[in-house]
Design a protein around this motif. Structure first.
Motif, PDB file in Angstrom:
ATOM      1  N   GLY A  33       0.784  -1.230   0.000  1.00  0.00           N
ATOM      2  CA  GLY A  33       0.000   0.000   0.000  1.00  0.00           C
ATOM      3  C   GLY A  33       0.815   1.279   0.000  1.00  0.00           C
ATOM      4  O   GLY A  33       0.261   2.368  -0.162  1.00  0.00           O
ATOM      5  N   ASN A 189      -4.571  14.990  -7.988  1.00  0.00           N
ATOM      6  CA  ASN A 189      -5.752  14.560  -7.235  1.00  0.00           C
ATOM      7  C   ASN A 189      -6.206  13.171  -7.677  1.00  0.00           C
ATOM      8  O   ASN A 189      -6.664  12.366  -6.862  1.00  0.00           O
ATOM      9  CB  ASN A 189      -6.885  15.566  -7.402  1.00  0.00           C
ATOM     10  CG  ASN A 189      -6.630  16.859  -6.648  1.00  0.00           C
ATOM     11  OD1 ASN A 189      -5.882  16.880  -5.669  1.00  0.00           O
ATOM     12  ND2 ASN A 189      -7.231  17.952  -7.102  1.00  0.00           N
ATOM     13  N   LYS A 192      -3.852  10.673  -6.110  1.00  0.00           N
ATOM     14  CA  LYS A 192      -4.148  10.557  -4.680  1.00  0.00           C
ATOM     15  C   LYS A 192      -5.389   9.704  -4.453  1.00  0.00           C
ATOM     16  O   LYS A 192      -5.445   8.882  -3.523  1.00  0.00           O
ATOM     17  CB  LYS A 192      -4.336  11.956  -4.074  1.00  0.00           C
ATOM     18  CG  LYS A 192      -3.038  12.733  -3.953  1.00  0.00           C
ATOM     19  CD  LYS A 192      -3.276  14.210  -3.693  1.00  0.00           C
ATOM     20  CE  LYS A 192      -3.880  14.478  -2.353  1.00  0.00           C
ATOM     21  NZ  LYS A 192      -3.998  15.933  -2.100  1.00  0.00           N
ATOM     22  N   SER A 193      -6.390   9.873  -5.314  1.00  0.00           N
ATOM     23  CA  SER A 193      -7.616   9.078  -5.210  1.00  0.00           C
ATOM     24  C   SER A 193      -7.336   7.599  -5.457  1.00  0.00           C
ATOM     25  O   SER A 193      -7.839   6.725  -4.746  1.00  0.00           O
ATOM     26  CB  SER A 193      -8.651   9.599  -6.215  1.00  0.00           C
ATOM     27  OG  SER A 193      -9.805   8.783  -6.222  1.00  0.00           O
ATOM     28  N   LYS A 195      -4.494   6.110  -5.014  1.00  0.00           N
ATOM     29  CA  LYS A 195      -3.696   5.624  -3.889  1.00  0.00           C
ATOM     30  C   LYS A 195      -4.605   5.256  -2.721  1.00  0.00           C
ATOM     31  O   LYS A 195      -4.399   4.232  -2.052  1.00  0.00           O
ATOM     32  CB  LYS A 195      -2.687   6.692  -3.474  1.00  0.00           C
ATOM     33  CG  LYS A 195      -1.717   6.247  -2.388  1.00  0.00           C
ATOM     34  CD  LYS A 195      -0.683   7.323  -2.140  1.00  0.00           C
ATOM     35  CE  LYS A 195       0.337   6.865  -1.110  1.00  0.00           C
ATOM     36  NZ  LYS A 195      -0.249   6.650   0.219  1.00  0.00           N
ATOM     37  N   LYS A 196      -5.628   6.060  -2.474  1.00  0.00           N
ATOM     38  CA  LYS A 196      -6.572   5.756  -1.392  1.00  0.00           C
ATOM     39  C   LYS A 196      -7.321   4.456  -1.644  1.00  0.00           C
ATOM     40  O   LYS A 196      -7.748   3.780  -0.701  1.00  0.00           O
ATOM     41  CB  LYS A 196      -7.570   6.912  -1.230  1.00  0.00           C
ATOM     42  CG  LYS A 196      -6.979   8.152  -0.580  1.00  0.00           C
ATOM     43  CD  LYS A 196      -8.027   9.244  -0.431  1.00  0.00           C
ATOM     44  CE  LYS A 196      -7.440  10.488   0.212  1.00  0.00           C
ATOM     45  NZ  LYS A 196      -8.437  11.586   0.334  1.00  0.00           N
ATOM     46  N   SER A 197      -7.478   4.098  -2.913  1.00  0.00           N
ATOM     47  CA  SER A 197      -8.177   2.859  -3.247  1.00  0.00           C
ATOM     48  C   SER A 197      -7.297   1.627  -3.031  1.00  0.00           C
ATOM     49  O   SER A 197      -7.752   0.496  -3.224  1.00  0.00           O
ATOM     50  CB  SER A 197      -8.670   2.903  -4.697  1.00  0.00           C
ATOM     51  OG  SER A 197      -7.579   2.805  -5.610  1.00  0.00           O
ATOM     52  N   SER A 200      -0.495   1.166  -5.296  1.00  0.00           N
ATOM     53  CA  SER A 200       0.812   1.721  -4.968  1.00  0.00           C
ATOM     54  C   SER A 200       1.459   2.303  -6.218  1.00  0.00           C
ATOM     55  O   SER A 200       1.270   1.783  -7.323  1.00  0.00           O
ATOM     56  CB  SER A 200       1.713   0.641  -4.379  1.00  0.00           C
ATOM     57  OG  SER A 200       1.249   0.238  -3.110  1.00  0.00           O
ATOM     58  N   ASP A 216       4.913   8.143   0.175  1.00  0.00           N
ATOM     59  CA  ASP A 216       5.168   7.793   1.573  1.00  0.00           C
ATOM     60  C   ASP A 216       6.671   7.751   1.832  1.00  0.00           C
ATOM     61  O   ASP A 216       7.129   8.086   2.918  1.00  0.00           O
ATOM     62  CB  ASP A 216       4.570   6.415   1.895  1.00  0.00           C
ATOM     63  CG  ASP A 216       3.078   6.369   1.644  1.00  0.00           C
ATOM     64  OD1 ASP A 216       2.353   7.094   2.344  1.00  0.00           O
ATOM     65  OD2 ASP A 216       2.638   5.625   0.741  1.00  0.00           O
TER      66      ASP A 216
END
Length: 311
Positions: A33, A189, A192-193, A195-197, A200, A216
């Motif tokens: 992740g 954006n 980032k979206s 990545k939240k799902s 990696s 990270d």
């Protein structure tokens, strides 16, 4: 649990003048992740690193170890890697991707070509629609030719292509280059979206501000080596390598601090020097810098600099 571990990765190109070590002795680990940012000047080896991981280094040779999802992916044969890993588990958004779309085929035809290349036998229409939806593009875009799309739409199309077979890891090489500020913000954006799902990324860029939004962990490359690696927080708040410090000091801030620049030019990677690669540009160089430094451990990674030998 580590899902990507890179140890001693070295990639070279053979030229008429001798070997060019574009990537040399690179190490890093990513947990499930996590995403990594790779930053540095042009020609420092960033793109070669990404191409080495996905095994698409045309004309180059790669050595070392890459363990991905509990598999040593440099040791499997090309046919197995193509069928099992490339695009299915690891995909890539290539540098200059907006110009890589074929102008004489519709977007849909180009998606179908990727599925055919990777022997996809499922519902191609649904898979393509899902990929388009993941980057917030209407399926009507599939009927269009590349010249009918804006720069931001073309960039999202090539990201959708990388996501087509739902890979676990995406290497994005300069995905915001040549885009205006508003479109850059849209792409950031979007990443980032994704990545939240749970996806990696390896985000390759010269823009440290972009990395602060997504990564990270960060690897700072110079002269084919990762000279500093660590958590994003440590790299930004407590940079150790003089090159990392110089990069951060070159960024304008809202406080009005005057940006500075790093004097000199990067070293040639042809017959790379056995001393510290940054010695000729470093304001803190000492006699011992005439030797190539090992990797000294930091709180979250390592730094290749003799200044940290006893710390």
């Amino acid at each position: 649990m580590a899902f990507l571990t890179v140890n001693g990765l070295t990639s070279r190109y053979d030229s008429s003048k001798g070997p060019v070590y574009a990537v040399e002795d690179v190490d890093f680990t990513l947990e499930d992740g996590e995403s990594i940012g790779i930053a540095g000047e042009s020609a420092c080896g960033k793109s070669t690193l990404g191409l080495s991981i996905i095994r698409m280094l045309a004309g180059g040779k790669t050595q070392g170890k890459i363990h991905f999802d509990e598999n040593s992916i440099l040791d499997v044969d090309e046919n197995t890697f193509e069928k099992t890993f490339r695009w299915k588990k690891i995909s890539m958004v290539f540098q200059g991707a907006m110009n890589s779309l074929d102008p004489v085929f519709t977007i849909n035809d180009q998606f179908l070509e990727i599925l055919k290349q990777h022997n996809f036998d499922g519902d191609s229409k649904q898979v393509i629609a899902d990929a388009m939806n993941s980057v917030n593009l209407d399926v009507n875009v599939l009927k269009k030719y590349p010249h009918e799309l804006s720069g931001g739409m073309k960039q999202r199309v090539v990201i959708a292509m990388a996501l087509l077979l739902k890979p676990k890891f995406v290497i994005a090489d300069e995905p915001t280059t040549a885009l205006d500020v508003l479109i850059q913000a849209q792409i950031i954006n979007l990443l980032k979206s994704l990545k939240k799902s749970g996806m990696s990324f390896m985000l390759i860029t010269h823009d440290l501000a972009v990395l602060s939004e997504i990564a990270d962990k960060i690897g700072i490359m110079y002269g084919g080596q990762i000279v500093e690696f660590g958590s994003s927080q440590e790299i930004y708040k407590n940079p150790k390598h003089p090159y990392t410090q110089g990069l951060l000091q070159s960024i304008p801030t809202l406080k009005g601090n005057k940006p500075t620049y790093i004097k000199g030019i990067p070293p040639s990677l042809l017959d790379a020097p056995t001393q510290c690669r940054f010695i000729d540009r470093c304001p803190l160089a000492v006699e011992k810098c005439k030797q190539l430094p090992p990797k000294f451990k930091t709180k979250t990674g390592y730094v290749q600099c003799w200044l940290y030998e006893d710390k």
